[in-house]
Design an enzyme around this catalytic site. Structure first.
Site: not given
Ligand code: UDX
Ligand code: UDX
Length: 449
Positions: A31, A251, A261, A321
């Site tokens: 990282d 649902l 996401c 969530k």
């Molecule tokens: C990841 C994916 O990036 C995103 O596309 C997907 O939708 C969800 O999962 P997430 O793991 O949530 O996102 O990202 P984040 O928690 O922001 O972590 C990204 C990490 O990459 C950070 O620790 C950041 O410091 C690091 N990073 C970023 C690098 O190491 N190099 C870079 O150039 C930019």
């Molecule tokens: C989501 C996808 O589920 C996962 O497969 C992908 O890799 C990343 O994005 P995440 O964002 O961690 O995962 O959470 P998820 O459990 O999907 O909930 C997303 C949002 O939808 C939350 O705000 C949750 O409260 C809402 N939700 C989920 C609802 O309002 N109703 C539902 O029935 C389910």
């Protein structure tokens, strides 16, 4: 045992690194955030994710997992390099790929032998080809490499379980041999493996997230109709869900989806469509319905407790969530911002996300527990469906409030029980008999087309 490197130690990167180490591989996680790496070396995790700390510690102690900021070190022995850097929302909803580009350039400059580069981040269709181009044009000397798309489907709050028990593994590449090698890494997960081309694999990720978001917006629209007609949306979802073509999952009607996401991925997919001259009508409606949830919550609060000025509104939950400390695109912060903007005082409680929320919204007053939150409040809103909220002493909450107005944004309580305790209770799509004023909130305004 394979040698892997994971670039970007965030929610996806850290779970991927710890998961593959736990499967017996040697993993170096990189990282650019030096403080994050320093802390990880001390066993301090940058995120709250159930069960992850123990798996990270176990694999570090076993010498299978290490952390670095150096690409040379991370790639010295690596056969596989996973890119899991952030792809935040950019202009007009387009995914911002600058970190993916930086990672690809750094990989090219530091790779020391044949390498399979795997895109784990959610990236627009065509990014795999683009990454290949970047690596090819930055390689100091000719070296064999291939790019494979391997989108992640884990959910925050159950990330480790989702990594170890995936519904499927999706692999996309123009190099079938490379895809097969990545498939071998996933064999221990015992899940169906879909091998296809790069672009199709990238689209599977977006279409999957967009479909789940569509299910949520669909049931929220049904909830609106249930309120007006006196039906119970939870029972409607159950009745629908027995049909395997529909399924009960995703649902749950409520105040809408948030997180790192769904909001950005639906927007990015709509943007991709528009750029290609395809009208993303359904995706636009999914986003409009989700955005409308905020307006709905404020209308419920105002119709129960009157104008917002000098009102004290309490939010039960801040994380987007339960079981995570992630507040990215959290409905709670949007609701709090709207309420503060209307002159209300807003207080909140969350088991793990208060620090992050306080940094994002310093005017939010944090409370040590749900009872302190209820004390003297004019209304409470259930925003995150944490289990601990389901076990509250509701009679005590009722006594502590200035006026017992409760909006259950996640339908965690039973309407009749709440009304019996004396709450002026509003659920989402249930608890209305179609005639009461509550169901008669202003008609939805047709959106300008
Ligand atoms: C990841 C994916 O990036 C995103 O596309 C997907 O939708 C969800 O999962 P997430 O793991 O949530 O996102 O990202 P984040 O928690 O922001 O972590 C990204 C990490 O990459 C950070 O620790 C950041 O410091 C690091 N990073 C970023 C690098 O190491 N190099 C870079 O150039 C930019
Ligand atoms: C989501 C996808 O589920 C996962 O497969 C992908 O890799 C990343 O994005 P995440 O964002 O961690 O995962 O959470 P998820 O459990 O999907 O909930 C997303 C949002 O939808 C939350 O705000 C949750 O409260 C809402 N939700 C989920 C609802 O309002 N109703 C539902 O029935 C389910």
């Amino acid at each position: 045992m394979k040698d892997l490197c994971v670039i970007g130690v965030g929610y996806v990167g850290l779970v991927t690194a710890a998961g593959f180490a736990d499967l017996g591989n040697r993993v170096t996680a990189l990282d650019i955030n030096e403080e994050r790496v320093r802390n990880l070396r001390k066993g301090i995790l940058p995120i709250y994710e159930p069960g992850l700390e123990e798996v990270v510690r176990r694999n570090v102690q076993a010498g299978r997992l290490a952390f670095t900021t150096s690409y040379d070190e991370a790639l010295s022995k690596a056969e596989f390099a996973f890119i899991a850097v952030g792809t935040p929302e950019g202009v007009d909803g387009e995914a911002d790929l600058r970190y993916v580009r930086d990672a690809a350039e750094s990989i090219a400059r530091s790779m020391q032998g044949p390498l399979i580069v795997i895109n784990k981040s959610t990236v627009p269709v065509g990014t795999g080809d683009w990454v290949s181009e970047i690596i090819r044009s930055h390689l100091p000397k000719p070296l064999r490499f291939a790019v494979v798309s391997c989108p992640e489907f884990l959910r925050e709050g159950s990330a480790l379980a989702d990594f170890l028990n995936p519904a499927r593994t999706v692999l996309g590449s123009m190099d079938h041999e490379a895809a097969e090698k990545v498939a071998q890494l996933h064999i221990p997960l015992r899940a169906p493996i879909v091998i296809t081309d790069l672009r199709t694999a990238e689209m599977i990720k977006y279409a999957s997230n967009a479909f789940l978001a569509t299910k949520i917006s669909f049931i929220n629209e049904i909830a609106n109709i249930c309120e007006a007609l006196g039906a119970d949306v939870k029972e409607v979802a159950t009745g629908m869900g027995y049909d395997p073509r529909i399924g009960r999952q995703f649902l749950e009607a409520g105040i809408g989806y948030g997180g790192s996401c769904f909001p950005k991925d639906v927007k990015a997919l709509a943007h991709m469509a528009s750029v290609q001259g395809r009208n993303p009508q359904l995706l636009q409606a999914v986003m409009d319905i989700n955005e409308d949830r905020m307006r709905m919550v404020l209308e419920h609060i105002e119709s129960l407790s009157g104008p917002f000025g000098r009102k004290d509104i309490g939010l039960l939950g801040l994380a987007f969530k339960p079981n995570t400390d992630d507040i990215r695109e959290a409905p709670a912060l949007k609701i709090a911002g709207l309420l503060l903007g209307r002159g209300a005082a807003v207080r909140a409680y969350d088991p793990v996300a208060m620090d992050a929320a306080a940094r994002a919204l310093p005017t939010l007053r944090m409370c040590p527990d749900p009872y302190a939150l209820a004390e003297g409040a004019d209304a409470l809103v259930v925003v995150t469906d944490w289990n601990e909220f389901k076990q509250l002493d509701l009679s005590r909450i009722h006594k502590l409030m200035r006026t017992p107005n409760l909006i259950d944004g996640r339908n965690i309580y039973e309407p009749e029980e709440m009304k019996a305790i004396g709450f002026r209770y509003r659920g989402i799509g249930r608890g209305y008999d179609g005639s009461d004023a509550a169901a008669k909130r202003p008609a939805d305004k047709a959106r300008p087309r």
